[in-house]
Design a protein around this motif. Sequence first.
Motif, short mmCIF file in Angstrom:
data_model
loop_
_atom_site.label_atom_id
_atom_site.label_comp_id
_atom_site.label_asym_id
_atom_site.label_seq_id
_atom_site.Cartn_x
_atom_site.Cartn_y
_atom_site.Cartn_z
N THR A 131 46.24 42.88 46.20
CA THR A 131 44.91 43.16 46.75
C THR A 131 44.97 43.36 48.26
OG1 THR A 131 43.89 41.84 44.99
CG2 THR A 131 42.55 42.29 46.94
N TYR B 180 45.28 50.82 40.13
CA TYR B 180 44.94 49.41 40.00
C TYR B 180 45.53 48.78 38.73
CZ TYR B 180 41.77 50.21 43.87
OH TYR B 180 41.25 50.52 45.10
N LEU C 42 38.03 46.59 43.08
CA LEU C 42 38.75 45.35 43.37
C LEU C 42 37.90 44.13 43.01
CD1 LEU C 42 40.34 46.24 46.83
CD2 LEU C 42 41.59 45.89 44.69
N TRP D 184 38.69 41.20 39.97
CA TRP D 184 38.76 39.77 40.24
C TRP D 184 37.67 39.01 39.49
CZ3 TRP D 184 42.36 36.70 42.29
CH2 TRP D 184 43.39 37.30 43.03
N PRO E 148 40.02 36.60 46.24
CA PRO E 148 41.28 36.90 46.92
C PRO E 148 41.29 36.34 48.34
CG PRO E 148 39.89 38.83 46.91
CD PRO E 148 39.19 37.80 46.08
N LEU F 258 47.60 45.55 39.48
CA LEU F 258 46.71 44.44 39.80
C LEU F 258 46.06 43.91 38.53
CD1 LEU F 258 45.14 42.59 41.68
CD2 LEU F 258 43.53 44.46 42.09
#
Length: 239
Positions: free
Chosen positions: A118, A99, A152, A156, A214, A102
């Motif tokens: 993502t 990750y 994830l 975010w 996302p 990201l």
Amino acid sequence: MLSGSTPATKLSIDQLLDRFAKGTPRQRRPLIKQIESRAQELARVGPDLLSGFDPAGDDWAAGWILQVIQRHQPAAISGLGKSTAQGWLTAESVVGLDYGPLQQKLLNQQFEEADRITSQCLRELAGDAAVKRGYVYFTEVPSMSGIDLVSLDRLWTVYSQGRFGFTAQARLLSALDGRYERLWPRIGWKCDGVWTRYPAAFTWSIEAPEGHMPLINQLRGVRLMDSVLNHPALVERRP
């Protein structure tokens, strides 16, 4: 501002950081621009700048401070240290996903690129068949790694002032009585009954509607979106 408290413009940098870190989301909002306007002072704090924050948590105050430093004092980023090779925020994967890319895109507020990564991660979490076809079936969501979905979501959340991520989307949906037809326009995915054109018509910035990202283009259907937001690991994150 808290009743009887010192105006933010008159606080020392340590006092400002303390108020920003300890404030409720509502109390933090007026301090966001103050934090950015004092980027040079933040950089001078050095390695202790993030000492009050947990890299295994999801406190967006830390993410905003990092984004401010990255934008205005990028040379100071390396002096803040990394909790992992992926970046300051720890983002665990039980299936071996990295990750780091990201996190870097989110740190730089390159949200369109972060959204694409993502989407790729979700396909990989769904399995080889999803990777091959290029999108995820809603039936593939329950078997996705909950730890990865939480990673994830945390990424975010931390790098969007708490405005984006699955938890933000689920919170908005709940406030709209679970009605997706009301969620789509609320998060900017639909306007006047027409789907927002991807990618050009989306707002790839922190000023986008809350819950805007996302996106993951394939999630613009109720069953897949609902399966993701109601994955047990994400449900556990809700207050």
